[in-house]
Design an enzyme around this catalytic site. Structure first.
Site, short mmCIF file in Angstrom:
data_model
loop_
_atom_site.label_atom_id
_atom_site.label_comp_id
_atom_site.label_asym_id
_atom_site.label_seq_id
_atom_site.Cartn_x
_atom_site.Cartn_y
_atom_site.Cartn_z
N GLU A 1 0.90 -1.30 0.00
CA GLU A 1 -0.24 -0.04 0.05
C GLU A 1 0.95 1.16 -0.17
O GLU A 1 0.69 2.23 -0.90
CB GLU A 1 -0.78 -0.06 1.25
CG GLU A 1 -2.05 -1.22 1.26
CD GLU A 1 -1.52 -2.27 2.06
OE1 GLU A 1 -2.26 -3.01 2.59
OE2 GLU A 1 -0.16 -2.47 2.15
N CYS B 1 0.19 1.79 7.07
CA CYS B 1 -0.41 2.07 5.88
C CYS B 1 -1.67 2.60 5.81
O CYS B 1 -2.02 3.63 4.88
CB CYS B 1 -0.79 0.54 5.26
SG CYS B 1 0.77 -0.12 4.59
#
Length: 145
Positions: free
Chosen positions: A48, A79
């Site tokens: 991510e 993330c």
């Protein structure tokens, strides 16, 4: 989501972790990435985060409003925080923390730690400002005006 899962499966075949992410805006794929911890030695090289970095560079903008991420696994707190910080609109994931727990792939314990007040967390988190230190944020604000 199919592409995120394909990235994750390909990463497994290359010796990596089962994580892939695809960042999309207005139906267009802006960035895609697989977890690169295994080959980079960087513990922050999550799929991510790599997709967010690529998208920000490609769009020449640190704000990613209107973007969504499709991820093979539930985003870790790092993330998810990055997604909030850059203003993403949505995140979709295929496998939950509960799905990953039997394989050591759940970040639920980190979420639990971060829900505690800083003084109660297992990681020492304390303010430490030098007595002579002042004006850092004011300096920044002045230069932005």
């Amino acid at each position: 989501m199919r592409e995120a899962l394909a990235l994750a499966r390909d990463n497994i075949a290359r010796g990596g972790r089962p994580f892939g992410a695809v960042l999309v805006r207005d139906g267009e794929v802006i960035a895609r990435a697989a977890n690169r911890i295994h080959d980079s030695g960087d513990p922050t090289a999550h799929a991510e985060l790599l997709a967010i970095r690529e998208a920000a560079q490609r769009l020449d903008n640190t704000r990613l409003e209107g973007c969504a991420i499709y991820a093979s696994g539930h985003p870790c707190p790092m993330c998810l925080a990055a997604m909030h910080l850059c203003g993403m609109s949505a995140v979709y994931y295929a496998y939950s923390n509960e799905d990953g727990a039997p394989y050591g792939l759940s970040t639920a314990p980190i979420y639990a730690q971060m829900a505690l007040p800083p003084q109660a967390q297992s990681l020492l988190v304390r303010a430490l400002r030098l007595p002579e230190e002042e004006g850092l944020y004011e300096q920044w604000a002045r230069l932005r005006s």
